[in-house]
Design a protein around this motif. Structure first.
Motif, PDB file in Angstrom:
ATOM      1  N   GLY A  14       0.779  -1.235   0.000  1.00 31.74           N
ATOM      2  CA  GLY A  14       0.000   0.000   0.000  1.00 31.74           C
ATOM      3  C   GLY A  14       0.811   1.286   0.000  1.00 31.74           C
ATOM      4  N   ALA A  43      -0.312   3.607  -3.002  1.00 34.94           N
ATOM      5  CA  ALA A  43      -1.580   4.316  -2.851  1.00 34.94           C
ATOM      6  C   ALA A  43      -1.492   5.351  -1.728  1.00 34.94           C
ATOM      7  CB  ALA A  43      -2.708   3.321  -2.568  1.00 34.94           C
ATOM      8  N   TYR A  44      -0.629   5.068  -0.756  1.00 32.17           N
ATOM      9  CA  TYR A  44      -0.461   5.988   0.375  1.00 32.17           C
ATOM     10  C   TYR A  44       0.060   7.348  -0.083  1.00 32.17           C
ATOM     11  CZ  TYR A  44       1.562   7.723   4.803  1.00 32.17           C
ATOM     12  OH  TYR A  44       1.903   8.484   5.879  1.00 32.17           O
ATOM     13  N   VAL A  45       0.901   7.356  -1.114  1.00 33.25           N
ATOM     14  CA  VAL A  45       1.495   8.621  -1.552  1.00 33.25           C
ATOM     15  C   VAL A  45       0.883   9.192  -2.826  1.00 33.25           C
ATOM     16  CG1 VAL A  45       3.724   8.124  -0.492  1.00 33.25           C
ATOM     17  CG2 VAL A  45       3.323   7.474  -2.866  1.00 33.25           C
ATOM     18  N   CYS A  46      -0.019   8.442  -3.488  1.00 31.65           N
ATOM     19  CA  CYS A  46      -0.486   8.872  -4.816  1.00 31.65           C
ATOM     20  C   CYS A  46      -1.280  10.176  -4.755  1.00 31.65           C
ATOM     21  CB  CYS A  46      -1.354   7.784  -5.442  1.00 31.65           C
ATOM     22  SG  CYS A  46      -2.055   8.278  -7.033  1.00 31.65           S
ATOM     23  N   PRO A  47      -0.802  11.251  -5.408  1.00 30.26           N
ATOM     24  CA  PRO A  47      -1.537  12.514  -5.358  1.00 30.26           C
ATOM     25  C   PRO A  47      -2.828  12.475  -6.170  1.00 30.26           C
ATOM     26  CG  PRO A  47       0.462  12.774  -6.658  1.00 30.26           C
ATOM     27  CD  PRO A  47       0.435  11.367  -6.165  1.00 30.26           C
ATOM     28  N   GLU A  57      -4.867   9.959  -6.002  1.00 31.05           N
ATOM     29  CA  GLU A  57      -5.788   9.093  -5.248  1.00 31.05           C
ATOM     30  C   GLU A  57      -6.249   7.899  -6.082  1.00 31.05           C
ATOM     31  OE1 GLU A  57      -6.230   9.361  -2.163  1.00 31.05           O
ATOM     32  OE2 GLU A  57      -6.105  11.473  -1.576  1.00 31.05           O
ATOM     33  N   VAL A 105      -3.613  -0.292  -5.094  1.00 34.88           N
ATOM     34  CA  VAL A 105      -3.578  -1.641  -4.522  1.00 34.88           C
ATOM     35  C   VAL A 105      -4.812  -2.432  -4.939  1.00 34.88           C
ATOM     36  CG1 VAL A 105      -3.378  -2.978  -2.414  1.00 34.88           C
ATOM     37  CG2 VAL A 105      -2.306  -0.748  -2.567  1.00 34.88           C
ATOM     38  N   GLY A 113      -7.837  -0.732   1.465  1.00 34.36           N
ATOM     39  CA  GLY A 113      -6.704  -0.040   2.049  1.00 34.36           C
ATOM     40  C   GLY A 113      -5.766   0.486   0.973  1.00 34.36           C
ATOM     41  N   PRO A 114      -4.777   1.242   1.326  1.00 32.38           N
ATOM     42  CA  PRO A 114      -4.518   1.761   2.666  1.00 32.38           C
ATOM     43  C   PRO A 114      -5.547   2.808   3.086  1.00 32.38           C
ATOM     44  CG  PRO A 114      -2.967   2.695   1.106  1.00 32.38           C
ATOM     45  CD  PRO A 114      -3.744   1.663   0.363  1.00 32.38           C
ATOM     46  N   ILE A 159      -5.106   5.247   5.278  1.00 32.06           N
ATOM     47  CA  ILE A 159      -4.552   6.565   5.564  1.00 32.06           C
ATOM     48  C   ILE A 159      -3.767   7.006   4.338  1.00 32.06           C
ATOM     49  CG2 ILE A 159      -4.457   6.418   8.077  1.00 32.06           C
ATOM     50  CD1 ILE A 159      -1.603   5.396   7.822  1.00 32.06           C
ATOM     51  N   SER A 160      -3.509   8.283   4.244  1.00 31.66           N
ATOM     52  CA  SER A 160      -2.868   8.792   3.044  1.00 31.66           C
ATOM     53  C   SER A 160      -1.951   9.947   3.396  1.00 31.66           C
ATOM     54  CB  SER A 160      -3.948   9.253   2.065  1.00 31.66           C
ATOM     55  OG  SER A 160      -3.373  10.074   1.086  1.00 31.66           O
ATOM     56  N   ALA A 161      -0.830   9.990   2.721  1.00 32.09           N
ATOM     57  CA  ALA A 161       0.087  11.112   2.915  1.00 32.09           C
ATOM     58  C   ALA A 161       0.161  11.930   1.647  1.00 32.09           C
ATOM     59  CB  ALA A 161       1.471  10.597   3.281  1.00 32.09           C
ATOM     60  N   ALA A 162      -0.819  11.729   0.784  1.00 29.09           N
ATOM     61  CA  ALA A 162      -0.720  12.323  -0.539  1.00 29.09           C
ATOM     62  C   ALA A 162      -0.930  13.823  -0.485  1.00 29.09           C
ATOM     63  CB  ALA A 162      -1.749  11.692  -1.456  1.00 29.09           C
ATOM     64  N   ARG A 163      -0.079  14.512  -1.217  1.00 31.66           N
ATOM     65  CA  ARG A 163      -0.352  15.917  -1.480  1.00 31.66           C
ATOM     66  C   ARG A 163      -1.227  15.955  -2.720  1.00 31.66           C
ATOM     67  NH1 ARG A 163       5.182  18.519  -2.139  1.00 31.66           N
ATOM     68  NH2 ARG A 163       5.895  16.403  -1.806  1.00 31.66           N
ATOM     69  N   SER A 164      -2.209  16.801  -2.736  1.00 30.63           N
ATOM     70  CA  SER A 164      -3.112  16.818  -3.878  1.00 30.63           C
ATOM     71  C   SER A 164      -2.368  17.325  -5.109  1.00 30.63           C
ATOM     72  CB  SER A 164      -4.294  17.729  -3.591  1.00 30.63           C
ATOM     73  OG  SER A 164      -3.845  19.056  -3.487  1.00 30.63           O
ATOM     74  N   MET A 165      -2.954  17.026  -6.260  1.00 29.80           N
ATOM     75  CA  MET A 165      -2.380  17.491  -7.510  1.00 29.80           C
ATOM     76  C   MET A 165      -2.263  19.011  -7.488  1.00 29.80           C
ATOM     77  SD  MET A 165      -1.248  15.773  -9.743  1.00 29.80           S
ATOM     78  CE  MET A 165      -2.030  14.228  -9.887  1.00 29.80           C
TER      79      MET A 165
END
Lengths: 453, 330
Positions: free
Chosen positions: A427, A430-434, A436, A440, B20-21, B23-29
């Motif tokens: 994961g 997907a955790y970092v995908c900007p 969204e 996974v 899942g996952p 939680i997310s650390a994504a910065r938006s586009m």
């Protein structure tokens, strides 16, 4: 917090890429394990492992005792299930586990007279003495047999039958046993509490498992965000011939392939298993279960579960019987808060969201994480701009966005070209995908949907 | 848990279920695009300082036009509006920074139309475009308005180029190529020379670029590969010929630094893997120098990027990274 002087093992104690989520372990890390009061009933799934499901071995309305076999299978890759409470069985039913599997299950109504409860139950499972002097008197086959009969499966969440891992294979000799105490999923603290409160059975189980598998070297690996667990395990391991090493706190350190790179500098071949590089990896809770099975002749019926997250009133670590409902555990922890938005079986990275809180916990349930609605809110999916962040974090060195694209288009040739089967579904991508993108989910669907060759 | 279930039934569902996952650390586009806009501020400020208010006008026209055309396209196609992700604004700003301050306003307007409508939206919008939209738009107006796009006047002198002062009015690269005159390196670094609006200040461009890399909003491999490759080719040229253009001149003059950090790093039109990014960066850098040295135009960043854009699918196909554990699947 890093641990100095843990560099006994020359390898770099880390692996390439991966992510650093907030570990959020402080919610439940300080709570000693409590024993769940006996639930009125439990529902015990007949398949709590990877491999062949068990067939029911009990009739409805049978009086049974703790540890009686409820289901078993003749298949090698399988594990029997046992009654976790004393009581009377009801007619077998079907239950949907959090991972979406529909499996048979035996309901048991608990009797008022339970042989053990409270502290006595804890002592029976994890307390008392764990003599390691007699371990050489056990034959390897004898240990593997006891592990099978106790129904032990990987308790870190993968639930692969442990006796299969420990069975000796003349073509693939094992030289090292890694005891996995990383607990790299955020929030979860069940393994941490076990290492603090019951290090002896882990060490005893490690020695037994190593003897069964033929491993000469035993390494306990713990992420360095748990310095007290490292300290505790090290003092327990003193003189036993077991090394305890701190590894970097980096998700997914607890993944077998990542851990083997970190402590052994060995790469498991793509599509292969740890035994291909002479290694067996066993979770700390699994090791303790092995010790109990061999030294005390008791099956796997209970486990420690972290009930935690911002959506739980008072997070705790609980020793609970297999088959207890998630609802009962959450109730014991004061229930859900008003902000609770998602209940997850397992950790927030690889766990499964629960639709029905009356689902039973299984041997592989390491925790229940309740997140708030705000924590799980996601933006709408947008197009991939090929930013490459998924590539930058994939611990297996894959190109997740291309695999997901191939899976979405059902282009299996492309999916194979990008090594879809190598994905461990951790994961990180997907955790970092900007954008969204549910990487996974797409990859998992692709693996399930692609034709077998 | 009876209470919770009742709640679930009575009001909107309390508990959500999703894969899942969780939680997310994504910065938006949008956040990534804001990073790029912020990183372009030093270059834009240098442009306004050197060329005056008309430089700002070029940027404004292009940003507004690009967003307008994207909104128009989505409206006509009855698709959800996407200008909120600010990618059109980034395209507009880069386009505005890469045309001369003297160009009439409609050059930027038409360039924006080509960039957004043809290069971006017709190919499927953000992420699906093959060519860098800003460079495609620039190439379009370069072809349409050849004289407007190559007329570089000193600030305050709007009008036809005069025969005298041709050196001071030429861009550093043109002066070096056609007049054998080398500019002062310090002027090139600061940007007090002639050129397109945002490309003259090498230091300003590099500052913004380093910010982008620090924020991990751009690959560091592409700019490094591109600048290093250009330096090597310029070095060879300097050693083998009697040119006045040193390595420093080639690195600092023209749009090389601007292009290395802001144009070649466009993720949609560059490779995914790190090896691919090295190849792309080095290839672009070499092409820029080959165009500068051997073609009949002084500058080659735009064409180099557009040509390399075409090789991206091939590079991606050739540079599938080796997974941990090796290529052979057991």
């Amino acid at each position: 917090m890093t641990i100095a002087a843990t560099t006994k093992v020359p390898p770099k104690r880390s692996f390439a890429r991966g992510v650093h989520p907030d570990d959020a372990k402080s919610l439940s890390a300080g709570s000693p394990v409590e024993v769940l009061p006996m639930p009125k009933s439990v529902l015990i799934p007949l398949s709590q492992h990877i491999g062949a499901p068990c067939e029911s071995k009990v009739k409805p309305r049978t009086e049974i005792a703790v540890g009686d076999v409820l289901g078993d299978s003749d298949a090698f890759v399988s594990a029997p299930v046992h009654a976790s409470v004393a009581g009377a069985t009801a007619a077998a039913t079907v239950v949907t586990l959090p991972n979406g599997q529909h499996v048979g299950a035996v309901p048991i109504t608990a009797s008022d007279q339970q042989p053990l409860a409270g502290r006595a139950l804890w002592d029976d499972i994890y307390g008392g003495d764990w003599p390691t002097g007699t371990i050489d008197s056990f034959e390897p086959e004898q240990i593997a047999e006891a592990v099978r009969n106790a129904g032990i499966v990987g308790m870190g969440g993968a639930t692969f039958p442990t006796h299969v891992k420990l069975a000796r294979n003349p073509d693939k000799p094992i030289d090292t046993l890694i005891i996995n105490g990383c607990e790299c999923e955020p929030y979860l603290t069940s393994d941490y509490r076990l290492m603090l409160e019951a290090p002896e059975p882990i060490i005893a189980g490690a020695l037994l498992a190593a003897r069964a598998a033929g491993a000469e070297r035993i390494i306990v690996a713990i992420e360095d965000n748990k310095p007290d667990a490292i300290e505790k395990m090290r003092s327990s391991a003193a003189g036993a011939g077991v090394e305890v090493v701190g590894v970097h706190t980096r998700y997914p350190m607890g993944g077998e392939k990542q851990l083997i790179v970190a402590v052994m500098s060995r790469e498991v071949p793509t599509g292969g298993l740890p035994l291909d590089v002479g290694v067996v990896v066993v979770n700390v809770a699994t090791a303790a279960a092995v010790a109990r099975a061999v030294l005390r002749g008791k099956p796997l019926t209970h486990r420690i579960i972290s009930i935690t997250g911002e959506g739980v009133v008072s997070p705790k670590n609980i020793l609970a019987p297999v088959g207890a409902g998630y609802a009962a555990l959450i109730e014991y922890c004061g229930g859900l808060t008003d902000e609770a938005g998602r209940v997850i079986s397992g950790g927030p990275m690889m766990g499964f969201a629960l639709g029905d809180l009356d689902t039973p916990v299984t041997k592989g349930t390491s925790g229940v994480v309740v997140l708030t609605e705000e924590q799980t809110r996601k933006a709408e999916e947008t197009a991939c701009v090929r930013c490459g962040r998924c590539v930058d974090v994939c611990p297996l060195g894959l190109v997740p966005t291309r695999i997901a694209l191939a899976a979405r288009n059902m282009d299996w040739e492309m999916a194979r070209r990008y090594y879809i089967t190598a994905c461990c579904e951790c994961g990180c991508c997907a955790y970092v995908c900007p954008a969204e993108i549910p990487l996974v989910q797409l990859i998992r669907a692709g693996k399930a949907g692609m034709p077998r060759d | 848990m009876g209470e919770e279930e009742e709640k679930t039934e009575q009001v909107a569902p309390v508990l959500s279920v999703a894969p899942g996952p969780h939680i997310s650390a994504a910065r938006s586009m949008r956040r990534v695009m804001i990073d790029v806009l912020v990183a372009l501020v030093p270059a834009a400020a240098t442009g306004v300082y050197v060329f005056g208010w008309r430089a700002g006008m070029q940027m404004g026209v292009c940003v507004v036009s690009c967003m307008f055309f994207e909104a128009l396209f989505q409206k006509l196609r009855k698709r959800p509006q996407t200008i909120g992700d600010l990618s059109a604004a980034v395209t507009g700003l880069i386009l505005g920074l890469s045309i001369p301050w003297t160009a009439p306003w409609y050059v930027g307007f038409i360039g924006s139309a080509a960039a957004i409508l043809i290069a971006k939206m017709l190919f499927g919008g953000l992420g699906s475009n093959i060519f860098n939209p800003a460079m495609a738009g620039r190439a379009f107006v370069q072809a349409c308005f050849a004289s407007e796009m190559t007329t570089y006047l000193l600030p305050g002198k709007i009008g036809p180029p005069r025969a005298v002062e041709i050196i001071s009015q030429a861009t550093p690269l043109a002066a070096g190529k056609f007049e054998q005159v080398a500019y002062n390196l310090q002027d090139l670094a600061i940007g007090t020379v002639n050129g397109s609006v945002g490309e003259t200040g090498a230091i300003a461009c590099a500052l913004g670029g380093l910010y982008l890399i620090f924020r991990r909003s751009a690959s560091w491999r592409i700019p490094l590969g591109m600048l290093a490759a250009a330096a090597v080719v310029a070095g060879i040229n300097q050693a083998l010929t009697d040119t006045v253009m040193t390595v420093g001149h080639h690195l600092l003059a023209g749009g090389l630094v601007f292009g290395a950090f802001f144009i070649a790093t466009d993720p949609a039109t560059s490779p995914l893997s790190s090896r691919g990014r090295w190849i792309f960066g080095v290839g672009t850098g070499v092409l820029v120098m080959l165009i500068r040295l051997f073609a009949n135009v002084p500058e080659g960043v735009m064409y180099a990027v557009l040509v390399m854009n075409m090789t991206v699918p091939l590079i991606d196909r050739w540079t599938v990274p080796k997974p941990v554990g090796g290529r052979v699947q057991k």
